[in-house]
Design a protein around this motif. Structure first.
Motif, PDB file in Angstrom:
ATOM      1  N   LEU A 148       0.801  -1.228   0.000  1.00 45.25           N
ATOM      2  CA  LEU A 148       0.000   0.000   0.000  1.00 45.25           C
ATOM      3  C   LEU A 148       0.830   1.273   0.000  1.00 45.25           C
ATOM      4  O   LEU A 148       0.306   2.348  -0.269  1.00 45.25           O
ATOM      5  N   SER A 149       2.107   1.175   0.300  1.00 45.53           N
ATOM      6  CA  SER A 149       2.898   2.396   0.394  1.00 45.53           C
ATOM      7  C   SER A 149       4.340   2.153  -0.023  1.00 45.53           C
ATOM      8  O   SER A 149       4.825   1.026  -0.033  1.00 45.53           O
ATOM      9  N   SER A 150       4.998   3.264  -0.376  1.00 41.96           N
ATOM     10  CA  SER A 150       6.421   3.242  -0.689  1.00 41.96           C
ATOM     11  C   SER A 150       7.085   4.313   0.158  1.00 41.96           C
ATOM     12  O   SER A 150       6.984   5.506  -0.138  1.00 41.96           O
ATOM     13  N   PHE A 151       7.732   3.912   1.214  1.00 42.78           N
ATOM     14  CA  PHE A 151       8.369   4.851   2.127  1.00 42.78           C
ATOM     15  C   PHE A 151       9.401   5.714   1.398  1.00 42.78           C
ATOM     16  O   PHE A 151       9.423   6.941   1.541  1.00 42.78           O
ATOM     17  N   SER A 152      10.217   5.087   0.580  1.00 40.40           N
ATOM     18  CA  SER A 152      11.319   5.803  -0.073  1.00 40.40           C
ATOM     19  C   SER A 152      10.820   6.815  -1.097  1.00 40.40           C
ATOM     20  O   SER A 152      11.430   7.874  -1.288  1.00 40.40           O
ATOM     21  N   SER A 153       9.714   6.511  -1.745  1.00 42.27           N
ATOM     22  CA  SER A 153       9.175   7.426  -2.748  1.00 42.27           C
ATOM     23  C   SER A 153       8.560   8.671  -2.122  1.00 42.27           C
ATOM     24  O   SER A 153       8.271   9.642  -2.833  1.00 42.27           O
ATOM     25  N   GLY A 154       8.358   8.655  -0.823  1.00 43.41           N
ATOM     26  CA  GLY A 154       7.699   9.773  -0.162  1.00 43.41           C
ATOM     27  C   GLY A 154       8.595  10.968   0.109  1.00 43.41           C
ATOM     28  O   GLY A 154       8.129  11.980   0.633  1.00 43.41           O
ATOM     29  N   PHE A 155       9.853  10.871  -0.248  1.00 40.22           N
ATOM     30  CA  PHE A 155      10.775  11.983  -0.049  1.00 40.22           C
ATOM     31  C   PHE A 155      10.886  12.831  -1.314  1.00 40.22           C
ATOM     32  O   PHE A 155      10.643  12.350  -2.421  1.00 40.22           O
ATOM     33  N   SER A 156      11.243  14.081  -1.127  1.00 43.24           N
ATOM     34  CA  SER A 156      11.441  14.985  -2.257  1.00 43.24           C
ATOM     35  C   SER A 156      12.872  14.854  -2.780  1.00 43.24           C
ATOM     36  O   SER A 156      13.795  14.545  -2.023  1.00 43.24           O
ATOM     37  N   ALA A 179      13.989   3.938  -4.965  1.00 38.12           N
ATOM     38  CA  ALA A 179      12.848   3.526  -4.147  1.00 38.12           C
ATOM     39  C   ALA A 179      12.514   2.053  -4.303  1.00 38.12           C
ATOM     40  O   ALA A 179      12.237   1.354  -3.324  1.00 38.12           O
ATOM     41  N   ALA A 180      12.496   1.567  -5.543  1.00 39.51           N
ATOM     42  CA  ALA A 180      12.116   0.167  -5.774  1.00 39.51           C
ATOM     43  C   ALA A 180      13.054  -0.784  -5.043  1.00 39.51           C
ATOM     44  O   ALA A 180      12.617  -1.750  -4.402  1.00 39.51           O
ATOM     45  N   GLU A 181      14.365  -0.504  -5.127  1.00 38.88           N
ATOM     46  CA  GLU A 181      15.356  -1.355  -4.458  1.00 38.88           C
ATOM     47  C   GLU A 181      15.223  -1.271  -2.942  1.00 38.88           C
ATOM     48  O   GLU A 181      15.235  -2.291  -2.241  1.00 38.88           O
ATOM     49  N   LEU A 182      15.057  -0.061  -2.427  1.00 39.33           N
ATOM     50  CA  LEU A 182      14.948   0.110  -0.986  1.00 39.33           C
ATOM     51  C   LEU A 182      13.659  -0.498  -0.433  1.00 39.33           C
ATOM     52  O   LEU A 182      13.658  -1.096   0.642  1.00 39.33           O
ATOM     53  N   ASP A 183      12.581  -0.329  -1.179  1.00 35.25           N
ATOM     54  CA  ASP A 183      11.317  -0.923  -0.737  1.00 35.25           C
ATOM     55  C   ASP A 183      11.422  -2.438  -0.668  1.00 35.25           C
ATOM     56  O   ASP A 183      10.940  -3.072   0.270  1.00 35.25           O
ATOM     57  N   ARG A 184      12.047  -3.037  -1.682  1.00 38.25           N
ATOM     58  CA  ARG A 184      12.231  -4.496  -1.684  1.00 38.25           C
ATOM     59  C   ARG A 184      13.102  -4.942  -0.517  1.00 38.25           C
ATOM     60  O   ARG A 184      12.753  -5.874   0.208  1.00 38.25           O
TER      61      ARG A 184
END
Length: 232
Positions: A148-156, A179-184
């Motif tokens: 439901l969320s991507s923590f890393s994508s939430g940064f500017s 983001a994709a790598e960090l989320d995984r």
């Protein structure tokens, strides 16, 4: 030859999922689905009774990729890990339908069969029925939270927002690019911690069981009780 291909259940599901992927869950309506298929809305009801029924059929198709075969070898830790990874991967392909799936298996036969496998394997491994329910629920919290969320994508990506003001976040502007790598990797970290923590609890319970049988055990070892009234 007919102007439009003949309707089928699989074609209706595919079109519905296409609309959800494109327009979101709220963007699906039977009228819009009919227009997508080039038919009248009334034509759909010979194949599906309601929008809710259609969503459950689409959900069942998506979740066919959830793999519970890892439990067959008797290693509940391997089974949970395989199940979680495949579940997250299935949800990641269609994030817009995740809120609907988050309500649980409902009456979906395939979902209930998978859950039955998970529950049975955990009980067979020594967990109580109540604990097996809690473990399965906790796994879903982890999987759906990741979907439901991507923590890393939430940064500017604007470095000036963090530099000087937040000295420990001076590299936060770099996160969206990876983001994709960090989320995984974050999901894998949480999953490993979850399964490892459960293994520790399971091992302590084995020690406690030995103590009850007259064997020595460290003081304070927790004991499990099967609260059948709260089990499923």
């Amino acid at each position: 030859m007919p102007r439009n291909p003949i309707l089928s259940a699989s074609r209706i599901r595919a079109a519905a999922l296409h609309i959800i992927d494109r327009d979101g869950l709220d963007g699906l309506s039977m009228r819009k689905l009919a227009a997508e298929l080039g038919v009248q809305a009334a034509s759909l009801y010979g194949h599906v009774s309601t929008k809710d029924d259609l969503l459950h059929e689409v959900a069942s198709e998506i979740l066919e990729k959830v793999d519970v075969s890892g439990f067959s070898g008797g290693d509940w830790r391997h089974g949970l890990t395989m199940c979680a990874r495949s579940y997250r991967e299935a949800l990641a392909r269609h994030p817009n339908i995740v809120p609907f799936l988050a309500y649980g298996p409902a009456h979906r036969e395939a979902s209930l069969r998978r859950l039955d496998v998970v529950h049975g394997a955990l009980v067979a491994a020594g967990w109580t029925r109540r604990e097996a329910t809690m473990i399965a629920a906790s796994l879903m919290y982890l999987v759906f939270g990741a979907a439901l969320s991507s923590f890393s994508s939430g940064f500017s990506e604007d470095q000036s927002l963090y530099q000087d003001r937040y000295p420990n976040l001076d590299k936060a502007h770099l996160l969206p690019a990876v983001a994709a790598e960090l989320d995984r990797d974050s999901f894998e970290l949480a999953l490993n911690a979850f399964v490892t923590g459960l293994a520790v609890l399971n091992g302590r319970d084995c020690v406690a069981a030995g103590e009850a049988a007259g064997e020595s055990a460290p003081s304070g070892s927790p004991r499990r009780t099967d609260t059948t009234a709260a089990s499923t």
